[in-house]
Design an enzyme around this catalytic site. Sequence first.
Site, PDB file in Angstrom:
ATOM      1  CG  ASP A  94      -3.561   5.133   3.002  1.00 18.28           C
ATOM      2  OD1 ASP A  94      -2.917   4.105   3.219  1.00 18.28           O
ATOM      3  OD2 ASP A  94      -3.713   5.614   1.858  1.00 18.28           O
ATOM      4  CD  GLU A 129       0.980   3.682   4.828  1.00 17.40           C
ATOM      5  OE1 GLU A 129       0.328   4.567   4.278  1.00 17.40           O
ATOM      6  OE2 GLU A 129       1.398   2.685   4.250  1.00 17.40           O
ATOM      7  CG  HIS A 147      -2.789  -3.801   3.409  1.00 16.42           C
ATOM      8  ND1 HIS A 147      -2.391  -3.086   4.524  1.00 16.42           N
ATOM      9  CD2 HIS A 147      -3.119  -2.878   2.476  1.00 16.42           C
ATOM     10  CE1 HIS A 147      -2.492  -1.798   4.262  1.00 16.42           C
ATOM     11  NE2 HIS A 147      -2.922  -1.644   3.036  1.00 16.42           N
ATOM     12  CG  ASP A 148       0.458  -1.681   1.565  1.00 15.03           C
ATOM     13  OD1 ASP A 148      -0.517  -2.054   0.882  1.00 15.03           O
ATOM     14  OD2 ASP A 148       0.483  -0.613   2.193  1.00 15.03           O
ATOM     15  CG  ASP A 170      -6.855   2.264   6.479  1.00 20.64           C
ATOM     16  OD1 ASP A 170      -6.341   3.370   6.230  1.00 20.64           O
ATOM     17  OD2 ASP A 170      -6.264   1.176   6.350  1.00 20.64           O
TER      18      ASP A 170
END
Length: 556
Positions: free
Chosen positions: A200, A255, A328-329, A98
């Site tokens: 990200d 993302e 995870h968000d 990431d």
Amino acid sequence: MELTWFKKGTIYQIYPRSFNDSNNDGIGDLRGIIEKLDYLKSLEVDILWLSPIFKSPNDDNGYDISDYCDIMSEFGTMEDFDELLKQTHHRGMRLILDLVANHCSDEHRWFQEAKKSKDNPYRDYFHWRKPAANGGPPNNWKSFFGGSAWELDPLSGEYYLHLFTKKQPDLNWENPKVREEIYNAMRFWLDKGVDGFRMDVIPLISKREGYPDAPKKGFRKIIEEVYANGPRVHEYLKEMNTNVVSQYDAFSLAEGVGINHENAGLYINKDRKELDMLYHFDVLECTIVNGKFEESSVFNLVNLKNIFKKWREAVHEKGWLANAMGNHDFARMVSRFGNDTSYWSESAKMLLLMQATQNGSLNIYQGDEIGMTNIVLESVEDVRDVQSLNFYNENLETKRYSNRDALEMINREGRDNARTPIQWSDEINGGFSAHTPWLKANPNYAVINVEKQDKDKDSILNFYRKVLKTRKQYDVFVHGDFEELEFNNPNIYAYKKKRENEEILVALNFSEEEIEFKFDTSDVASEILISNYENLNIENNQMTLKPYQGVVLEMN
Ligand code: TEU
Ligand code: CA
């Protein structure tokens, strides 16, 4: 279109802190992942994506990096990482990391230096501005995690920009040295043999000149037109691709906060040579109207179909999308889009069928393969996520909601829902750790766990294995021409997909009712490829779908 390994492969997201704790300190770690590689292989996933594992003070669980080329001490050592990479490759799987390049940690050496003085060589690694005339922040930008996006540095009297927490200062990509630092960090990992990066909030890296104020209202518009898609973003991404990613057998997965179906092509169309694939964030955000803990709407299937359709048509064969229904968000997939009580198993399986038959890469979030659900945190003491805590603390001041309501909102939408430890067995803390975990395990681990589902041939876990395997045998699952059926039906999502000589019909019941579904008389179903119920009631051109039933038929 030829399918490269990274387009065909299923991506599995690991949130290392919550995956598996090998040394019983309550925090998941790299050795813990190594212990579970055979499990991951058995799941038929191909590419592992690790949420950040780099050195970090963990203000935002690793999304605040203080050294891009070192491992977070709680997660282990560089030797552990090398072993993990080796063992992953040994099993024929790939590993991606990431890359958090929009911002770093305020504890990174760059920021520590930059703070020292206005003429420090690292000063220009960040965004500094003088206060507004009234001494306040230079503009009205808000942090994604609440409050102003600017923090005053008392020493110099200037503000620095942080689109996330104040411990996550934004990097200044205008500065070529910053870009080279990031590219070098990428090369460091790629040289080790890493297979790519999830990037990200990559649309945020280029800032608008003069940092113009944002309009007062319009959540999406503000992100799209003020924070994201800045004037030089495509130039940077081309540079990054030309100089780094394309030099390796690796790929980039971005993302996409702030990207819509209309500008997505600018990021992922093949001929532009920027990014290899992109999440269409609209799916994940389909119930969020005005930002997290602001306005949200109830789940609406026709709306979701529309999102899939618009994005598919916009990028068709020119670019590549990655489909995720959870990460995870966000809250847990089955709790958000399915029914995590009476039709828990059925709806978790049905949701996978939808995801696995959309065009693009399939992305699975850890724990969804056993249908992990949202957690109810009884007290704010149990909340760990900085976004939720900031919301709660801000609300203590504004008193907009009662404390109970604020906690309830956190329990519904908060990020901790997806971050509870993986439930491996019915042992203490779900077998994740013998030590109290950093975030409570969901007490339902006694019922929902890997060990139990592994033995049960009808489990969600074994269904995942079967679907992922089948998806490898049929290219039409991965990409094909779509024909929507009964598009405006609010309960049924149905479509035909065709690719060369393969044709499938997918029918998914999103309701708790039994529903009759008719399809074209000219179609003849030859075989039920997959169904989440033992039986399918089908006769000629009509089927009766049980609550949350999902089927894939092979047509001829
Ligand atoms: O998430 C960024 C992001 O887009 C979300 O914060 C989203 O805007 C929010 O949920 C509102 O819907 C990424 C990471 O995935 C997240 O974990 C990090 O906290 C964040 O970036 C900062 O690095
Ligand atoms: Ca540990």
